[in-house]
Motif scaffolding. Structure first.
Motif, PDB file in Angstrom:
ATOM      1  N   PHE A  55       0.511  -1.076  -0.034  1.00 12.48           N
ATOM      2  CA  PHE A  55       0.153   0.332   0.044  1.00 12.48           C
ATOM      3  C   PHE A  55       0.869   1.203  -0.243  1.00 12.48           C
ATOM      4  O   PHE A  55       1.291   1.229   1.037  1.00 12.48           O
ATOM      5  N   GLN A  56       0.365   1.920  -0.572  1.00 15.70           N
ATOM      6  CA  GLN A  56       1.730   3.379  -1.079  1.00 15.70           C
ATOM      7  C   GLN A  56       0.935   4.552  -0.374  1.00 15.70           C
ATOM      8  O   GLN A  56      -0.724   4.882  -0.560  1.00 15.70           O
ATOM      9  N   SER A  57       1.642   5.579   0.292  1.00 18.77           N
ATOM     10  CA  SER A  57       0.757   7.117   0.546  1.00 18.77           C
ATOM     11  C   SER A  57      -0.128   7.375  -0.620  1.00 18.77           C
ATOM     12  O   SER A  57       0.696   7.281  -1.109  1.00 18.77           O
ATOM     13  N   ASN A  58      -1.150   8.021   0.171  1.00 18.80           N
ATOM     14  CA  ASN A  58      -1.816   8.912  -1.446  1.00 18.80           C
ATOM     15  C   ASN A  58      -1.744   9.871  -0.997  1.00 18.80           C
ATOM     16  O   ASN A  58      -2.308  10.743  -0.063  1.00 18.80           O
ATOM     17  N   GLU A  59      -1.276  10.559  -1.648  1.00 18.98           N
ATOM     18  CA  GLU A  59      -0.618  11.819  -1.136  1.00 18.98           C
ATOM     19  C   GLU A  59      -2.310  12.970  -1.199  1.00 18.98           C
ATOM     20  O   GLU A  59      -2.732  14.001  -0.051  1.00 18.98           O
ATOM     21  N   ALA A  60      -3.161  12.581  -2.114  1.00 17.77           N
ATOM     22  CA  ALA A  60      -4.413  13.812  -2.500  1.00 17.77           C
ATOM     23  C   ALA A  60      -5.631  13.470  -1.501  1.00 17.77           C
ATOM     24  O   ALA A  60      -5.864  14.752  -1.346  1.00 17.77           O
ATOM     25  N   MET A  61      -5.472  12.146  -1.730  1.00 14.32           N
ATOM     26  CA  MET A  61      -5.980  11.576   0.177  1.00 14.32           C
ATOM     27  C   MET A  61      -5.929  12.293   1.946  1.00 14.32           C
ATOM     28  O   MET A  61      -6.930  12.502   1.843  1.00 14.32           O
ATOM     29  N   THR A  62      -4.353  12.358   1.818  1.00 14.39           N
ATOM     30  CA  THR A  62      -4.574  12.558   3.243  1.00 14.39           C
ATOM     31  C   THR A  62      -4.020  14.014   2.996  1.00 14.39           C
ATOM     32  O   THR A  62      -4.469  14.916   4.060  1.00 14.39           O
ATOM     33  N   LEU A  63      -3.649  15.076   1.635  1.00 18.84           N
ATOM     34  CA  LEU A  63      -4.081  16.487   1.863  1.00 18.84           C
ATOM     35  C   LEU A  63      -5.624  17.066   2.260  1.00 18.84           C
ATOM     36  O   LEU A  63      -5.866  17.897   2.695  1.00 18.84           O
ATOM     37  N   ALA A  64      -6.425  16.302   1.283  1.00 16.46           N
ATOM     38  CA  ALA A  64      -7.748  16.481   2.157  1.00 16.46           C
ATOM     39  C   ALA A  64      -8.073  16.838   3.016  1.00 16.46           C
ATOM     40  O   ALA A  64      -8.643  17.291   3.935  1.00 16.46           O
TER      41      ALA A  64
END
Length: 137
Positions: A28-37
């Protein structure tokens, strides 16, 4: 009859077991867009911290899980030989797990991950917004 049982045991049962996918096994890779939201929706984070997180902080880390261990690496720096850390990984619900492992500097570490739609979340920082990790394999 014994011959039929033997063939079932040797050929059929292992293939059925192999098809059962435990929901947390994989990378599983960190999801930048979802995390920033998630971060942007969280109150109380100072603007200087937000700026740091917005500057390509998330989206690089990969966590890979096995039944009883995990490893972490950066997506663009995957080592040839993965170093898995032994862990007690216990399902809490049909879509969450608790991981307990020992870290030399922090001692016993306990993390709870909640899975939804091929991703999981974990609370991060003192503000406890969600970092999202989505399946890559």
């Amino acid at each position: 009859m014994r011959l039929i049982s033997f063939f079932l045991f040797i050929f059929v049962i292992p293939s059925v077991i192999a098809q059962e996918q435990v929901f947390y096994i994989g990378a599983f890779q960190s999801n930048e867009a979802m995390t920033l939201a998630s971060m942007e929706a969280t109150e109380g984070i100072p603007e200087a911290e937000r700026k740091t997180y917005r500057n390509k902080f998330f989206g690089k880390l990969v966590n890979e899980f096995r039944y009883d261990s995990f490893t972490t690496y950066f997506a663009n720096q995957k080592p040839e030989q993965l170093n898995f850390i032994n862990a007690d990984i216990a399902p809490l619900t049909k879509n969450s797990i608790r991981i307990t492992y020992f870290h030399q500097k922090r001692g016993d570490v306990v993390r709870e991950l909640t899975f939804e739609n091929n991703c999981y979340t974990i609370p991060v920082t003192v503000w406890q917004f969600k970092e999202y990790f989505c399946r890559v394999q």
